[in-house]
Design an enzyme around this catalytic site. Structure first.
Site, PDB file in Angstrom:
ATOM      1  N   CYS A  97       0.836  -1.198   0.000  1.00  0.00           N
ATOM      2  CA  CYS A  97       0.000   0.000   0.000  1.00  0.00           C
ATOM      3  C   CYS A  97       0.875   1.255   0.000  1.00  0.00           C
ATOM      4  CB  CYS A  97      -0.980  -0.066   1.165  1.00  0.00           C
ATOM      5  SG  CYS A  97      -2.372   1.062   1.033  1.00  0.00           S
ATOM      6  N   HIS A  98       0.854   2.048   1.063  1.00  0.00           N
ATOM      7  CA  HIS A  98       1.677   3.245   1.176  1.00  0.00           C
ATOM      8  C   HIS A  98       3.056   2.932   1.772  1.00  0.00           C
ATOM      9  CE1 HIS A  98      -2.278   5.084   0.609  1.00  0.00           C
ATOM     10  NE2 HIS A  98      -1.636   6.167   0.217  1.00  0.00           N
TER      11      HIS A  98
END
Length: 187
Positions: A114-115
């Site tokens: 994800c991030h």
């Protein structure tokens, strides 16, 4: 329970808040179910707050160590969960950056979802690598001189002597977890 990863040691690093629940809990559970010893370290140690999305508080999870107390040499792989707040906080943390750099220098597996690749950018280890991530991180990766960004469930890149595994979102966790397991088996 399988013993496929018996003898393997995995470090999961987080901040103390803003962690995407499934991106922390599911890799830990999957790797433990395969026999790996998993340690969760957070910035301050103790309780960490998970979220579903970026706004809905979920459960708290205890970490067993502070990032500053961790020795990368004791582990075979590093996992960095996402969550916007988690990744943004970790990318500014000197201990997190040092751990990422130590794993890369030692030729070990690093996995970020994800991030989570924001932490890799600030640690200076994405240049020449091809990654995936949450789509909004793609521009940051390109600006950090990553070789490329792909829209895929999981992307494994083995350039420059170490293995990097990245995924986009919690929907990709089964592929992400399996890629980590296979990399650990091959190590």
């Amino acid at each position: 329970m399988s013993n496929r990863l018996e003898g393997k040691h995995v470090l999961v690093i987080t901040s103390n808040t803003g962690i995407e629940r499934d991106e922390l809990i599911k890799p830990v559970q999957a790797l433990q179910a395969l026999g790996a010893h998993v340690v969760h370290a957070s910035q301050a140690g103790g309780t960490t707050q998970t979220f579903v999305g970026d706004t809905e508080k979920d459960t708290t999870v205890r970490s067993s160590k502070k990032l500053a107390e961790v020795n990368a040499g004791e582990f075979d792989a590093l996992v960095i969960p996402g969550g916007t707040v988690n990744a943004d906080t970790l990318r500014q943390d000197a201990d997190a950056q040092q751990l990422v750099q130590a794993f890369a220098k030692a030729g070990k597996t690093i996995a970020a979802i994800c991030h989570g690749p924001w932490v890799l950018i600030n640690a200076g280890v994405v240049e020449g690598k091809t990654l995936t991530s949450y789509p909004s991180v793609s521009t940051d990766l390109k600006n950090a001189h990553a070789a490329g960004w792909v829209d895929a469930q999981v992307k494994q890149c083995g350039a420059n002597g170490w293995t990097l595994i990245t995924s986009r979102t919690p929907k990709d966790l089964p592929a992400f977890n399996e890629a980590i397991a296979k990399a650990l088996e091959a190590a």
